[in-house]
Design an enzyme around this catalytic site. Structure first.
Site, PDB file in Angstrom:
ATOM      1  N   GLU A 172     -47.499 -11.053 -15.524  1.00 48.80           N
ATOM      2  CA  GLU A 172     -47.793 -11.464 -14.365  1.00 48.80           C
ATOM      3  C   GLU A 172     -49.289 -10.728 -13.996  1.00 48.80           C
ATOM      4  O   GLU A 172     -49.549 -10.101 -12.987  1.00 48.80           O
ATOM      5  CB  GLU A 172     -46.677 -10.962 -13.324  1.00 48.80           C
ATOM      6  N   GLU A 291     -38.867 -14.812 -16.039  1.00 47.99           N
ATOM      7  CA  GLU A 291     -37.993 -14.061 -15.010  1.00 47.99           C
ATOM      8  C   GLU A 291     -37.868 -15.273 -13.826  1.00 47.99           C
ATOM      9  O   GLU A 291     -38.816 -15.858 -13.539  1.00 47.99           O
ATOM     10  CB  GLU A 291     -39.206 -13.266 -14.297  1.00 47.99           C
TER      11      GLU A 291
END
Ligand code: AHR
Length: 504
Positions: A172, A291
């Site tokens: 991320e 995710e």
């Protein structure tokens, strides 16, 4: 509410990669400590791994596990988690403002994942670290030379290299919350150079570059386009992450969010095509939804203590309790992944234990399973082979604030490799109406209904928290074959699976 679907043996979509049924273990809250690892627990094996959890993970059908983060990885030194435990440092861990004891590290994870019958997907730190650190970790894991980090592994009692195939280039990195957050250009360059060096060391590996962290990031999809330009031909996958909350919108809007996920995947699929052309590459690139999950309502998530009382070991963070309603969106998200099996090759339900999790553990006590556990395991155990290209012949729709046309029944169908079984997974989004489903199996030669399994509850807010058996799969009633049409009644607000035996 009548629904008519037609599948045909000649119309197939993507091949289902078993890694679509992966999960995620992060050093966060109680995911690792008292989640999978609790020396002294009555069910712990000699390595401190909870056997009750391992049994549930195997039963769930988890095929691969991403580790060690997550935001955690962006301030992690893997070297702190290997070697004699007594010598490992206690560290301040900044992602979750916790204390990391390092009692569980790389070699513990590799041993645990083997016992879970799953593959490892490792993430390298591109937040506080870079190429050098990624290379030393790769050498430690995969090389068999008489060189520094291979030798270090041997000195830790692991003679054969692990041969970890799949590696994430950071986590991320588009997020301002990420330690070492970068612009797409900074990240794209670092990911490309790290990836190039890693493949030079071990050409057998495959790499996942960071795409967007969620579909409402201000930088989506320009982040993805720019990163793709840097990593195309070096990385094999672009990672997307997605969690949905929004229960306050009401059921209709909440459940419709899987349509956003479908658009998200479709957009990045197109971005990949554009950049493939732009870079004149012959190589395909795929997606890793590494995710994904549902974020429960704040009152259903205890924790966040780390913000008020930092620097605890394994604090209680975001321990969410899923309702029946949450589980339906979870099912539709998993089905959105399956519908795109031609381009999504890896998907990690996040996280495995205690935080937005399928499996909940009591420290020193038992485990209990959230309703999402059953959704995951039913799909993971039976969705094998190819996805069938199914046509909606009759489908009622509804409108909500964000979407003008939401199918009342979400569905995806799969055909096993040996042609002996077709499976239909459905979510009935209606709060009031039973769906009378007619599923025509053209040229598939259906022989018998093998199973009709339903997950539902008398109240959409029901959970498994107090009564651990409140929401468990039940046999549905009345499914039947009429020639090549399978008929079944799908209760309101339910997830269901129909398995049909075929004569190939
Ligand atoms: O809840 C898990 C966290 O969510 C991960 O650390 C991060 O990658 C994501 O934002």
């Amino acid at each position: 509410m009548d629904i008519q679907l037609i599948s045909n043996a000649s119309f197939l979509r993507g091949a289902i990669d078993p890694r679509l049924f992966s999960s995620f273990l992060e050093h966060m809250g109680r995911v690792v400590y008292t989640g999978v690892y609790e020396p002294g627990h009555i069910s712990a094996d000699k390595d401190g791994f909870r056997n009750d959890v391992l049994a549930a993970v195997r039963q769930m059908g988890v095929t691969a596990v991403r580790y060690p983060g997550g935001n955690f990885v962006s301030n992690y030194r893997w070297q702190d988690g290997v070697g004699p435990t007594a010598l490992r440092p206690r560290k301040l861990e900044l992602a979750w403002r916790s204390v990391e004891t390092n009692a569980f590290g790389l070699n513990e994870f590799m041993l645990w994942v083997k016992k879970a019958n799953a593959l490892a997907v490792l993430t390298v730190n591109l937040g506080t670290q870079g190429i050098d650190n990624a290379l030393s970790l790769l050498e430690y894991c995969n090389l068999d030379q008489n060189t520094q980090f291979s030798e270090l592994r041997r000195s830790h009692g692991v003679t054969a290299p692990y041969q970890v195939k799949t590696w994430c280039l950071g986590n991320e990195m588009d997020g301002l919350w990420q330690i070492g957050h970068k612009t797409p250009q900074e990240y794209g360059r670092l990911a490309a150079e790290t990836g190039r060096a890693m493949k030079r060391m071990d050409p057998s590996i495959e790499l996942i570059a960071c795409g967007s962290s969620k579909s409402d990031m201000a930088t989506y999809p320009s982040w993805d386009l720019e990163v793709l330009e840097h990593v195309y031909g070096i990385a094999d996958y672009l990672a997307l992450h997605q969690y949905y909350g929004g229960q306050e919108m009401g059921t209709a809007g909440f459940l419709a969010q899987s349509l956003d996920m479908e658009t998200y995947i479709a957009t990045i699929r197109s971005a990949i095509q554009v950049i493939q052309k732009k870079t004149r590459s012959n190589q395909p690139m795929y997606l890793s939804l590494d995710e994904w999950g549902v974020w429960a309502k704040p009152e259903n998530a205890i924790g966040r203590a780390f913000e008020r009382h930092p620097w605890q070991v394994a604090p209680v963070i975001d321990e969410q309790t899923y309702t029946m309603e949450d589980s339906l969106l979870f099912a539709s998200m998993m089905m959105a992944i399956l519908k795109n099996a031609d381009v999504v090759k890896i998907a990690c339900q996040a996280l495995l234990t205690n935080i937005s999790a399928c499996i909940m553990t009591e420290p020193g006590g038992d485990i209990w399973l959230q309703p999402i556990y059953y959704v995951f395991s039913l799909i993971a155990q039976h969705a094998k082979g190819r996805v069938l290209q199914t046509v909606d012949m009759r489908m009622p729709y509804y409108a909500c604030d964000a979407f003008a046309q939401v199918p009342m029944l979400d569905h995806v169908e799969t055909l096993r490799e040996d042609g002996r079984e077709a499976v239909c997974y459905v979510v009935n989004r209606s709060e009031t109406e039973t769906a009378s489903l007619s599923w025509k199996l053209e040229q598939l030669h259906p022989q018998a209904i093998e199973a009709f399994t339903v997950l539902t509850a008398s109240d959409k807010n029901m959970t498994n928290h107090e009564n651990h058996q409140a929401i468990v799969p039940q046999d549905g009633k009345g499914a039947r074959l009429e020639q090549d049409v399978c008929k079944a009644e799908i209760p309101p607000l339910s997830f269901a699976m129909i398995r049909v035996a075929l004569q190939p």
